[in-house]
Design a protein around this motif. Structure first.
Motif, PDB file in Angstrom:
ATOM      1  N   SER A  32      -8.133  12.560 -12.560  1.00  0.00           N
ATOM      2  CA  SER A  32      -7.264  12.677 -11.437  1.00  0.00           C
ATOM      3  C   SER A  32      -5.712  13.086 -11.738  1.00  0.00           C
ATOM      4  O   SER A  32      -5.231  12.151 -12.592  1.00  0.00           O
ATOM      5  CB  SER A  32      -7.333  11.270 -10.605  1.00  0.00           C
ATOM      6  OG  SER A  32      -6.386  11.521  -9.383  1.00  0.00           O
ATOM      7  N   ILE A  33      -5.539  14.086 -11.283  1.00  0.00           N
ATOM      8  CA  ILE A  33      -3.988  14.733 -11.986  1.00  0.00           C
ATOM      9  C   ILE A  33      -3.119  14.972 -10.543  1.00  0.00           C
ATOM     10  O   ILE A  33      -3.559  15.873  -9.836  1.00  0.00           O
ATOM     11  CB  ILE A  33      -4.095  16.004 -12.693  1.00  0.00           C
ATOM     12  CG1 ILE A  33      -4.916  15.964 -13.940  1.00  0.00           C
ATOM     13  CG2 ILE A  33      -2.597  16.419 -13.313  1.00  0.00           C
ATOM     14  CD1 ILE A  33      -5.358  17.012 -14.708  1.00  0.00           C
ATOM     15  N   LEU A  34      -2.215  14.273 -10.391  1.00  0.00           N
ATOM     16  CA  LEU A  34      -1.193  14.317  -9.305  1.00  0.00           C
ATOM     17  C   LEU A  34       0.098  14.203  -9.619  1.00  0.00           C
ATOM     18  O   LEU A  34       0.473  14.027 -10.638  1.00  0.00           O
ATOM     19  CB  LEU A  34      -1.766  13.310  -8.269  1.00  0.00           C
ATOM     20  CG  LEU A  34      -3.069  13.177  -7.656  1.00  0.00           C
ATOM     21  CD1 LEU A  34      -3.445  12.081  -6.760  1.00  0.00           C
ATOM     22  CD2 LEU A  34      -3.258  14.637  -6.636  1.00  0.00           C
ATOM     23  N   ASP A  35       1.107  14.416  -8.640  1.00  0.00           N
ATOM     24  CA  ASP A  35       2.369  14.362  -9.002  1.00  0.00           C
ATOM     25  C   ASP A  35       2.761  13.007  -9.026  1.00  0.00           C
ATOM     26  O   ASP A  35       2.046  11.991  -8.389  1.00  0.00           O
ATOM     27  CB  ASP A  35       3.429  14.835  -7.535  1.00  0.00           C
ATOM     28  CG  ASP A  35       3.044  16.315  -7.236  1.00  0.00           C
ATOM     29  OD1 ASP A  35       2.450  17.023  -8.130  1.00  0.00           O
ATOM     30  OD2 ASP A  35       3.388  16.765  -5.973  1.00  0.00           O
ATOM     31  N   PRO A  36       4.010  12.565  -9.980  1.00  0.00           N
ATOM     32  CA  PRO A  36       4.184  11.295 -10.029  1.00  0.00           C
ATOM     33  C   PRO A  36       4.367  10.386  -8.709  1.00  0.00           C
ATOM     34  O   PRO A  36       5.300  11.017  -8.004  1.00  0.00           O
ATOM     35  CB  PRO A  36       5.575  11.485 -10.877  1.00  0.00           C
ATOM     36  CG  PRO A  36       5.561  12.720 -11.677  1.00  0.00           C
ATOM     37  CD  PRO A  36       4.720  13.518 -10.567  1.00  0.00           C
ATOM     38  N   GLY A  37       3.986   9.295  -8.907  1.00  0.00           N
ATOM     39  CA  GLY A  37       4.420   8.444  -7.896  1.00  0.00           C
ATOM     40  C   GLY A  37       3.237   8.353  -6.750  1.00  0.00           C
ATOM     41  O   GLY A  37       3.435   7.534  -5.947  1.00  0.00           O
ATOM     42  N   LEU A  38       2.508   9.292  -6.648  1.00  0.00           N
ATOM     43  CA  LEU A  38       1.251   9.114  -5.801  1.00  0.00           C
ATOM     44  C   LEU A  38       0.340   8.266  -6.279  1.00  0.00           C
ATOM     45  O   LEU A  38      -0.044   8.437  -7.395  1.00  0.00           O
ATOM     46  CB  LEU A  38       0.870  10.746  -5.478  1.00  0.00           C
ATOM     47  CG  LEU A  38       1.400  11.707  -4.857  1.00  0.00           C
ATOM     48  CD1 LEU A  38       0.839  13.215  -4.956  1.00  0.00           C
ATOM     49  CD2 LEU A  38       1.927  11.324  -3.524  1.00  0.00           C
ATOM     50  N   PRO A  39      -0.355   7.639  -5.153  1.00  0.00           N
ATOM     51  CA  PRO A  39      -1.388   6.555  -5.519  1.00  0.00           C
ATOM     52  C   PRO A  39      -2.629   7.402  -5.464  1.00  0.00           C
ATOM     53  O   PRO A  39      -2.650   8.391  -5.001  1.00  0.00           O
ATOM     54  CB  PRO A  39      -1.252   5.497  -4.189  1.00  0.00           C
ATOM     55  CG  PRO A  39      -0.748   6.603  -2.956  1.00  0.00           C
ATOM     56  CD  PRO A  39       0.065   7.423  -3.969  1.00  0.00           C
ATOM     57  N   PRO A  40      -3.493   6.536  -5.854  1.00  0.00           N
ATOM     58  CA  PRO A  40      -5.062   6.990  -6.129  1.00  0.00           C
ATOM     59  C   PRO A  40      -5.488   7.464  -4.618  1.00  0.00           C
ATOM     60  O   PRO A  40      -5.258   6.829  -3.811  1.00  0.00           O
ATOM     61  CB  PRO A  40      -5.925   6.159  -6.806  1.00  0.00           C
ATOM     62  CG  PRO A  40      -4.780   5.283  -7.458  1.00  0.00           C
ATOM     63  CD  PRO A  40      -3.565   5.240  -6.969  1.00  0.00           C
ATOM     64  N   PRO A  41      -6.261   8.412  -4.604  1.00  0.00           N
ATOM     65  CA  PRO A  41      -6.646   8.729  -3.328  1.00  0.00           C
ATOM     66  C   PRO A  41      -7.734   8.026  -2.752  1.00  0.00           C
ATOM     67  O   PRO A  41      -8.445   7.363  -3.544  1.00  0.00           O
ATOM     68  CB  PRO A  41      -7.247  10.109  -3.512  1.00  0.00           C
ATOM     69  CG  PRO A  41      -6.617  10.825  -4.652  1.00  0.00           C
ATOM     70  CD  PRO A  41      -6.366   9.684  -5.538  1.00  0.00           C
TER      71      PRO A  41
END
Length: 193
Positions: A32-41
Motif C-alpha cells: 500500500s503506497i499512499l501520500d504521507p499522513g493517509l490512514p490505511p484504506p
C-alpha cells in the motif's frame, strides 16, 4: 488481477477506489503506497488475513518543498517485501496499490517482477505491468533507484522512457499533465506541443 507466466505469483495493481472489488479474490500480500499522513484504506478490513507493507511518500520524482520524495529506503522496503513474497510464492497473490494505481504502484510492481525474474529483460517486467494495467505511467524516481539497486544497468529506466513515448503518442494530454505537475524528466526526451 492477472495470472502471469512472468512471476510465480498472481498480481493485481489498482487504485484506492478499486480496493473493495478485490476483497474476495484471495489477496495474500498487499503493498500500500499512499501520500504521507493517509490512514490505511477501510477496504483492508474486508480482505481477510494478508501480509501488508504500508509506505507513505508523495508521487513526485524531484524534490518539492513540503512533499516527501520516494527515497532509497522506500525502494529497499519494496524489494525486501518482494523477496519475502518470493519465499512464500506458491499460491501467493500480490496486490499493489497507490492513489490511482498508475504511478507509484506500477513502478513498484515492475521492480518486484524484475527482481523475481533476473533471467528476463527488465523491459519484460514493465511490459507485464502495462499488460495488466494499461494506464500505467510508472514513477521514474522509483525506477531509477530500483534499477541501480537491482544492478539492471539502466535497462528498466530505458524501458520506462520507451513506455512514456508510446503512452504520450496515444495520450498526449497525459504526458503534458505529468510535465505540468513537475515530472518533466519523464517526458523531456519527447517532442510535446
Amino acid at each position: 488481477m492477472s495470472e502471469t507466466g512472468f512471476a510465480p505469483f498472481r498480481i493485481t495493481v489498482c487504485g484506492i477506489d478499486e480496493l473493495p472489488g478485490h476483497c474476495d479474490v484471495g489477496v495474500s500480500h498487499v503493498l500500500s503506497i499512499l501520500d504521507p499522513g493517509l490512514p490505511p484504506p477501510p477496504a483492508f478490513g474486508s480482505f481477510g488475513e494478508h501480509v501488508r507493507l504500508d509506505l507513505r511518500f508523495d508521487d513526485i520524482i524531484d524534490p518539492i518543498p513540503g512533499k516527501t520524495l520516494p527515497e532509497p529506503q522506500h525502494v529497499d522496503a519494496v524489494l525486501a517485501f518482494g523477496q519475502e513474497l518470493l519465499a512464500e510464492s506458491p499460491g501467493a497473490h500480490l496486490l499493489v496499490h497507490c492513489h490511482m494505481g498508475v504511478s507509484r504502484s506500477t513502478a513498484s510492481m515492475a521492480l518486484i517482477l524484475a527482481q523475481s525474474r533476473p533471467d528476463r529483460d527488465p523491459a519484460e517486467a514493465l511490459a507485464e505491468v502495462v499488460r495488466i494495467r494499461p494506464q500505467t505511467w510508472p514513477n521514474l524516481r522509483i525506477l531509477e533507484i530500483g534499477d541501480q539497486k537491482l544492478g539492471l544497468d539502466g535497462k528498466m529506466v530505458a524501458a520506462a522512457r520507451d513506455h512514456y513515448a508510446r503512452a504520450a503518442k496515444a495520450e498526449p494530454q497525459k504526458a503534458r499533465f505529468f510535465r505540468e505537475v513537475g515530472r518533466g524528466r519523464e517526458v523531456e526526451h519527447l517532442d510535446l506541443p
